[in-house]
Design a protein around this motif. Structure first.
Motif, PDB file in Angstrom:
ATOM      1  N   TYR A   5       0.829  -1.203   0.000  1.00 38.41           N
ATOM      2  CA  TYR A   5       0.000   0.000   0.000  1.00 38.41           C
ATOM      3  C   TYR A   5       0.864   1.254   0.000  1.00 38.41           C
ATOM      4  O   TYR A   5       1.844   1.358   0.726  1.00 38.41           O
ATOM      5  N   VAL A   6       0.494   2.207  -0.836  1.00 29.97           N
ATOM      6  CA  VAL A   6       1.179   3.497  -0.882  1.00 29.97           C
ATOM      7  C   VAL A   6       0.162   4.570  -0.536  1.00 29.97           C
ATOM      8  O   VAL A   6      -0.845   4.713  -1.217  1.00 29.97           O
ATOM      9  N   PRO A   7       0.373   5.329   0.539  1.00 27.66           N
ATOM     10  CA  PRO A   7      -0.606   6.334   0.952  1.00 27.66           C
ATOM     11  C   PRO A   7      -0.632   7.512  -0.018  1.00 27.66           C
ATOM     12  O   PRO A   7       0.360   7.842  -0.642  1.00 27.66           O
ATOM     13  N   LEU A   8      -1.802   8.141  -0.110  1.00 30.49           N
ATOM     14  CA  LEU A   8      -1.944   9.335  -0.929  1.00 30.49           C
ATOM     15  C   LEU A   8      -1.690  10.561  -0.069  1.00 30.49           C
ATOM     16  O   LEU A   8      -2.395  10.790   0.919  1.00 30.49           O
ATOM     17  N   LEU A  53      -1.616   5.676   8.593  1.00 25.47           N
ATOM     18  CA  LEU A  53      -2.682   6.653   8.737  1.00 25.47           C
ATOM     19  C   LEU A  53      -3.804   6.408   7.747  1.00 25.47           C
ATOM     20  O   LEU A  53      -3.586   5.874   6.654  1.00 25.47           O
ATOM     21  N   ALA A  54      -5.009   6.820   8.143  1.00 25.45           N
ATOM     22  CA  ALA A  54      -6.164   6.827   7.255  1.00 25.45           C
ATOM     23  C   ALA A  54      -6.455   8.273   6.916  1.00 25.45           C
ATOM     24  O   ALA A  54      -6.725   9.090   7.795  1.00 25.45           O
ATOM     25  N   GLY A  55      -6.362   8.636   5.637  1.00 28.84           N
ATOM     26  CA  GLY A  55      -6.534  10.020   5.232  1.00 28.84           C
ATOM     27  C   GLY A  55      -7.957  10.513   5.396  1.00 28.84           C
ATOM     28  O   GLY A  55      -8.919   9.797   5.110  1.00 28.84           O
ATOM     29  N   GLY A  81      -8.855  13.465   3.926  1.00 31.04           N
ATOM     30  CA  GLY A  81      -9.138  14.326   2.785  1.00 31.04           C
ATOM     31  C   GLY A  81      -9.962  13.624   1.730  1.00 31.04           C
ATOM     32  O   GLY A  81     -10.292  12.433   1.850  1.00 31.04           O
ATOM     33  N   ASP A  82     -10.307  14.360   0.687  1.00 28.05           N
ATOM     34  CA  ASP A  82     -11.080  13.796  -0.407  1.00 28.05           C
ATOM     35  C   ASP A  82     -10.328  12.634  -1.042  1.00 28.05           C
ATOM     36  O   ASP A  82      -9.147  12.755  -1.365  1.00 28.05           O
ATOM     37  N   GLY A  83     -11.041  11.521  -1.227  1.00 26.55           N
ATOM     38  CA  GLY A  83     -10.411  10.351  -1.828  1.00 26.55           C
ATOM     39  C   GLY A  83      -9.414   9.663  -0.930  1.00 26.55           C
ATOM     40  O   GLY A  83      -8.591   8.879  -1.407  1.00 26.55           O
ATOM     41  N   GLY A  84      -9.463   9.933   0.381  1.00 25.58           N
ATOM     42  CA  GLY A  84      -8.534   9.283   1.303  1.00 25.58           C
ATOM     43  C   GLY A  84      -7.164   9.908   1.357  1.00 25.58           C
ATOM     44  O   GLY A  84      -6.212   9.296   1.852  1.00 25.58           O
ATOM     45  N   VAL A  85      -7.013  11.142   0.856  1.00 20.50           N
ATOM     46  CA  VAL A  85      -5.720  11.823   0.872  1.00 20.50           C
ATOM     47  C   VAL A  85      -5.377  12.230   2.313  1.00 20.50           C
ATOM     48  O   VAL A  85      -6.217  12.754   3.050  1.00 20.50           O
ATOM     49  N   ILE A  86      -4.144  11.983   2.714  1.00 21.29           N
ATOM     50  CA  ILE A  86      -3.679  12.329   4.061  1.00 21.29           C
ATOM     51  C   ILE A  86      -3.347  13.811   4.119  1.00 21.29           C
ATOM     52  O   ILE A  86      -2.654  14.341   3.244  1.00 21.29           O
ATOM     53  N   THR A  87      -3.837  14.493   5.142  1.00 18.92           N
ATOM     54  CA  THR A  87      -3.637  15.928   5.302  1.00 18.92           C
ATOM     55  C   THR A  87      -2.632  16.218   6.416  1.00 18.92           C
ATOM     56  O   THR A  87      -2.213  15.308   7.154  1.00 18.92           O
ATOM     57  N   ARG A  92      -0.408  15.584  12.242  1.00 11.94           N
ATOM     58  CA  ARG A  92      -0.269  16.151  13.586  1.00 11.94           C
ATOM     59  C   ARG A  92      -1.056  15.339  14.615  1.00 11.94           C
ATOM     60  O   ARG A  92      -0.613  15.152  15.747  1.00 11.94           O
ATOM     61  N   ARG A  93      -2.228  14.867  14.208  1.00 12.65           N
ATOM     62  CA  ARG A  93      -3.034  14.062  15.119  1.00 12.65           C
ATOM     63  C   ARG A  93      -2.317  12.755  15.464  1.00 12.65           C
ATOM     64  O   ARG A  93      -2.422  12.246  16.576  1.00 12.65           O
ATOM     65  N   ALA A  94      -1.576  12.221  14.493  1.00 15.06           N
ATOM     66  CA  ALA A  94      -0.849  10.984  14.737  1.00 15.06           C
ATOM     67  C   ALA A  94       0.274  11.195  15.754  1.00 15.06           C
ATOM     68  O   ALA A  94       0.622  10.284  16.508  1.00 15.06           O
ATOM     69  N   VAL A  95       0.860  12.424  15.771  1.00 10.98           N
ATOM     70  CA  VAL A  95       1.915  12.717  16.740  1.00 10.98           C
ATOM     71  C   VAL A  95       1.336  12.774  18.148  1.00 10.98           C
ATOM     72  O   VAL A  95       1.937  12.286  19.116  1.00 10.98           O
ATOM     73  N   GLU A  96       0.150  13.353  18.279  1.00  8.35           N
ATOM     74  CA  GLU A  96      -0.476  13.464  19.589  1.00  8.35           C
ATOM     75  C   GLU A  96      -1.033  12.127  20.070  1.00  8.35           C
ATOM     76  O   GLU A  96      -0.915  11.766  21.237  1.00  8.35           O
TER      77      GLU A  96
END
Length: 471
Positions: free
Chosen positions: A184-187, A206-208, A210-216, A221-225
């Motif tokens: 799997y390659v994240p968008l 991470l689960a994006g 954004g539109d179409g599952g794009v990671i924002t 930042r949420r993953a760091v917290e």
């Protein structure tokens, strides 16, 4: 100073919205030239090799082989100014002159040359007039200004504008994933990828949002917290004998086209069994003729010639129902489609103006067309605007079938296997070469009489090729 450009997935044929990345022709660090092939993609119509409109050095492959992306999505990043000649002074270039000019005019000349070269570059197929701009970004001469790659001249990561500094984290650098590796390659956009790398976040976890599952940026930042829990795969029953394959590419396009045709055009199918012994005898005789030297003369070539001749007497089979215009469009040419089975699915490339070809020309065209299709090299343009299709089910040992009409056409002929069968000749039983034909046609355009006459003409030409002089 480097200047990065992103290469978007082009629309290689009208109406395409997505494509699957089949394989990369380049890797990060490779130098590329204008119009060099960099990637092979599979669209809903065929496998296509895409050229790049710039010269430079590949810095990042944004999509891995096997992933399907939408048209316009960036798939490759290129540094189009790896030598740093974009007009900004380098560390050892010295300070600019008092009038702001670069010493010796080197930077200005390079920029002007690059701009002229860009202006002369022609848009490639699928890019159109809205190709990515080739103008350079304005740069500040200050040593502390940020470069186009988001890093300061001193090498420290640049803080995104309008974003509060992140609290110090025990960063665990994430190694770059090789582009050729499966999985799997994240968008995510390049700035988000850089932020994740700086903060030690693995985008694959991470689960994006954004539109179409794009990671924002917010996802990173949420993953760091709150570090995400590793995803668990769905339980698989031990000893399962099933496998799932995504529906995409040629298979997806074929399914959509067949469903549309089956539920739009009222299909009628008629069948005819013919004695093709004279055709097979003529085929054997023609093999020794000089004009057929090196030609693979198959029964399919005879069927193609018969269709072209018979279509002149029943032009309805070579017409099109245009419901929006309220018209039936008659074609005064035959763009003959030959259905070909390939490892990627069924494709139907066309022989343009087949009605103007001789028998040896048709035979050569069929051989070249099917070989190209099996190699997956058929271009999208070669599969558009057909007027009639032949499907050769006989090559698989099948007698006949009820083929579905290709969208945009009104009829399709299935050619069955040739078998030795008992046949009555002049009142006596004999063993003959027998073939079954089936014709499916759109009953909105073609009446039963017209369809029957066309099928009978094709059968007559195959059972007695001498009939061709009467057409």
């Amino acid at each position: 100073m480097p200047e990065y450009k992103q290469f978007p997935l082009a629309d290689t044929a009208e109406g395409l919205t997505e494509a699957e990345i089949l394989g990369w022709k380049v890797q990060p660090g490779d130098e590329v030239k204008v119009n060099q092939i960099v990637v092979e993609v599979e669209t809903a119509k065929a496998a296509v090799e895409l050229p790049i409109p710039w010269a430079g050095v590949v810095t990042e492959l944004l999509v891995e082989p096997g992933q399907t992306v939408e048209v316009g999505t960036p798939i490759l990043t290129v540094d189009v100014d790896p030598a740093g000649t974009g007009g900004a002074p380098t560390a050892d270039a010295g300070a600019p002159a008092a009038n702001g000019a670069v010493p010796n005019g080197a930077g200005g000349e390079a920029a002007a040359s690059s701009a002229a070269e860009s202006d002369e570059m022609k848009p490639l197929v699928g890019y159109g007039s809205k190709a990515t701009s080739t103008k350079r970004r304005p740069r500040k001469a200050s040593a502390g200004s940020a470069g186009s790659n988001g890093a300061t001249s001193g090498g420290a990561p640049a803080q995104p504008q309008g974003v509060a500094p992140e609290p110090a984290q025990p960063a665990q650098p994430v190694p770059d994933v090789p582009a050729q590796r499966g999985g799997y390659v994240p968008l995510a956009k390049p700035p988000v990828r850089k932020l994740a790398k700086d903060l030690g976040v693995d985008l694959r976890s991470l689960a994006g949002s954004g539109d179409g599952g794009v990671i924002t940026r917010e996802d990173v930042r949420r993953a760091v917290e709150e570090p995400p829990q590793p995803a668990t795969a769905a339980p698989v029953e031990a000893g399962t004998r099933e496998r799932r394959v995504p529906i995409k590419g040629v298979r997806k396009a074929t399914a959509q086209a067949m469903v549309e045709s089956a539920f739009t055009a009222p299909h009628v199918t008629e069948f005819l069994t013919v004695d093709v012994t004279p055709m097979m005898q003529l085929r054997q005789k023609l093999k020794s003729h000089p004009e057929f030297a090196g030609v693979k003369l198959t029964p399919l070539a005879f069927a193609a010639k018969a269709v072209c001749l018979a279509a002149k007497r029943t032009p309805e089979v070579n017409s099109l129902w245009d419901g929006e215009a309220g018209e039936i469009v008659f074609k005064d040419y035959v763009h003959l489609g030959i259905a070909a089975a390939t490892p990627r699915g069924l494709v139907v490339p066309k022989i343009r103006d087949a009605d103007a070809m001789s028998l040896p020309e048709l035979a050569r065209s069929i051989e070249e067309l099917t070989a190209t299709a099996r190699e997956g090299k058929t271009t999208p343009a070669d599969m558009l605007n057909g007027t009639f299709t032949i499907t050769n089910v006989g090559v698989f040992g099948v007698d006949t079938g009820t083929p579905i009409i290709n969208p945009g056409e009104s009829a399709i002929l299935a050619v069955g296997a040739i078998r030795d069968m008992p046949w009555v000749v002049d009142g006596e039983l004999a063993v003959r070469k027998v073939m079954q034909l089936s014709l499916s046609f759109d009953h909105r355009v073609i009446d039963g009489q017209q369809g029957s006459e066309f099928l009978a003409d094709v059968g007559a030409l195959l059972s007695d090729p001498a009939m061709a002089i009467t057409f």
